[in-house]
Design a protein around this motif. Structure first.
Motif, mmCIF file in Angstrom:
data_model
loop_
_atom_site.group_PDB
_atom_site.id
_atom_site.type_symbol
_atom_site.label_atom_id
_atom_site.label_comp_id
_atom_site.label_asym_id
_atom_site.label_seq_id
_atom_site.Cartn_x
_atom_site.Cartn_y
_atom_site.Cartn_z
ATOM 1 N N VAL A 84 37.310 37.580 60.176
ATOM 2 C CA VAL A 84 36.870 38.573 58.516
ATOM 3 C C VAL A 84 35.639 37.707 57.317
ATOM 4 C CG1 VAL A 84 37.561 38.777 56.162
ATOM 5 C CG2 VAL A 84 39.516 39.244 58.126
ATOM 6 N N LYS A 85 34.837 38.470 57.915
ATOM 7 C CA LYS A 85 33.270 38.105 57.339
ATOM 8 C C LYS A 85 33.412 38.124 55.818
ATOM 9 C CE LYS A 85 29.866 39.154 60.618
ATOM 10 N NZ LYS A 85 30.270 40.553 61.735
ATOM 11 N N ARG A 86 34.311 38.902 54.726
ATOM 12 C CA ARG A 86 34.021 38.916 53.597
ATOM 13 C C ARG A 86 35.507 38.952 53.220
ATOM 14 N NH1 ARG A 86 29.741 39.534 50.411
ATOM 15 N NH2 ARG A 86 30.086 41.930 49.262
ATOM 16 N N ALA A 87 35.850 39.082 52.450
ATOM 17 C CA ALA A 87 37.228 39.331 51.577
ATOM 18 C C ALA A 87 37.118 39.405 49.595
ATOM 19 C CB ALA A 87 38.117 38.308 51.776
ATOM 20 N N ALA A 88 38.233 40.041 49.253
ATOM 21 C CA ALA A 88 37.957 40.013 47.838
ATOM 22 C C ALA A 88 38.997 38.346 48.041
ATOM 23 C CB ALA A 88 38.609 41.398 47.560
ATOM 24 N N VAL A 89 38.528 37.869 46.954
ATOM 25 C CA VAL A 89 39.705 36.523 46.649
ATOM 26 C C VAL A 89 39.897 36.770 45.356
ATOM 27 C CG1 VAL A 89 39.291 34.389 46.585
ATOM 28 C CG2 VAL A 89 37.898 35.054 48.302
ATOM 29 N N LEU A 90 41.748 36.521 45.632
ATOM 30 C CA LEU A 90 42.744 37.631 44.679
ATOM 31 C C LEU A 90 42.849 35.732 44.070
ATOM 32 C CD1 LEU A 90 42.700 39.496 42.709
ATOM 33 C CD2 LEU A 90 45.507 39.683 43.876
ATOM 34 N N GLY A 91 43.169 35.068 43.257
ATOM 35 C CA GLY A 91 43.155 33.549 42.645
ATOM 36 C C GLY A 91 44.252 33.376 41.348
ATOM 37 N N LEU A 92 46.256 33.140 41.535
ATOM 38 C CA LEU A 92 46.544 32.841 40.789
ATOM 39 C C LEU A 92 46.433 31.608 39.700
ATOM 40 C CD1 LEU A 92 48.974 35.312 38.689
ATOM 41 C CD2 LEU A 92 49.414 32.918 39.193
ATOM 42 N N SER A 93 46.092 31.216 39.198
ATOM 43 C CA SER A 93 45.909 30.181 38.459
ATOM 44 C C SER A 93 45.669 28.823 39.400
ATOM 45 C CB SER A 93 47.014 29.328 37.782
ATOM 46 O OG SER A 93 47.400 28.298 37.199
#
Ligand code: MLT
Length: 264
Positions: A84-93
């Motif tokens: 995976v070259k690019r991803a939407a990165v979703l981080g909580l806290s």
């Protein structure tokens, strides 16, 4: 669960679905399992990947070493293994702290950024002392001590008994070595508040309206500082907003991801 080796240490992750990649980064002191509802909700349209940070869930610790940047590198190693070259990165806290580190290290890998119930700034001196006290208590007695110490900050008063039970289960399942190392790593984390203006990818800042740990006032400030970002407040939700109001959380995330027009 699948695993990759990062610095010779097995890092476990879960993946579901096909489409543009979405990388989910979990909170402290939980694991990738906290994202099960989000994975189920997004897998029809996205390739969703949830990583256990080193020392959490089923990932081995990095021999006592932990930093937000090492956690970001472990997550990038998972993306590499999946090509995976690019991803939407979703981080909580804490996942948000790691998202900042990942974006700083590899902005070209970040197609979009979801900053949920998190902050760009660092701990106060008192906060750092509290982390060290918690780390020592965890080393002595195990992660269960964090249930009493953290629960009221993680969930709002309105959280359901089943949500409380699930959060407690995940806290107790966290290995003590991983929890203690991450507490010290969070205390030593880098300040990204002066770098928010440099974020150019589509960004969502999301927060539970009743989050007292990383409150809406702070999230609003962060949203003001990230150019063009979208701000969403989830009513009747505390810090772990994805657990307390999964439908509203998932709808906000999905709307954002669709608007961000992520490529493969
Ligand atoms: C988290 O939810 O990841 C942690 O509570 C964050 C923190 O302690 O700063």
């Amino acid at each position: 669960m699948v695993e990759v080796l990062f610095k010779d240490v097995p890092i476990r992750f879960e993946e579901k679905g096909a489409g543009p990649a979405v990388l989910l980064l979990h909170a402290f002191p939980l694991s990738s399992q906290m994202w099960s509802t989000q994975m189920a909700s997004l897998k029809d349209a996205f390739h969703v990947v949830a990583v256990d940070f080193p020392g959490f869930g089923q990932s081995r610790p990095l021999g006592g070493r932990a930093t937000m940047d090492l956690f970001a590198q472990a997550a990038l190693a998972v993306l590499d293994a999946l090509a995976v070259k690019r991803a939407a990165v979703l981080g909580l806290s804490m996942g948000g702290y790691v998202s900042f580190a990942l974006h700083a290290r590899a902005p070209d890998r970040v197609a979009a950024l979801g900053l949920c119930d998190t902050r760009a700034g660092i701990d106060t001196e008192e906060g750092r002392k509290g982390r060290e006290a918690n780390a020592q208590a965890v080393e002595r007695e195990g992660s269960g001590v964090l249930v009493e110490r953290m629960m009221s900050a993680l969930l709002s008063k309105g959280a359901s008994p089943s949500t409380r039970a699930e959060v407690e289960r995940l806290i107790r399942a966290t290995p003590r070595e991983g929890a203690a190392a991450a507490l010290r790593a969070m205390a030593a984390r880098e300040d990204f508040s002066n770098r928010l203006a440099g974020i150019t990818c589509p960004t969502l800042v999301l927060v539970g309206a009743d989050d007292t740990l990383t409150p809406p006032s702070e999230a609003q400030r962060m949203a003001r500082d990230v150019p063009g970002s979208i701000y969403r407040e989830i009513p009747r939700a505390g810090h772990l907003s994805h657990f307390e109001q999964p439908d509203a959380f998932n709808a906000a995330v999905r709307e954002f991801l669709e608007q961000a027009r992520l490529g493969h």
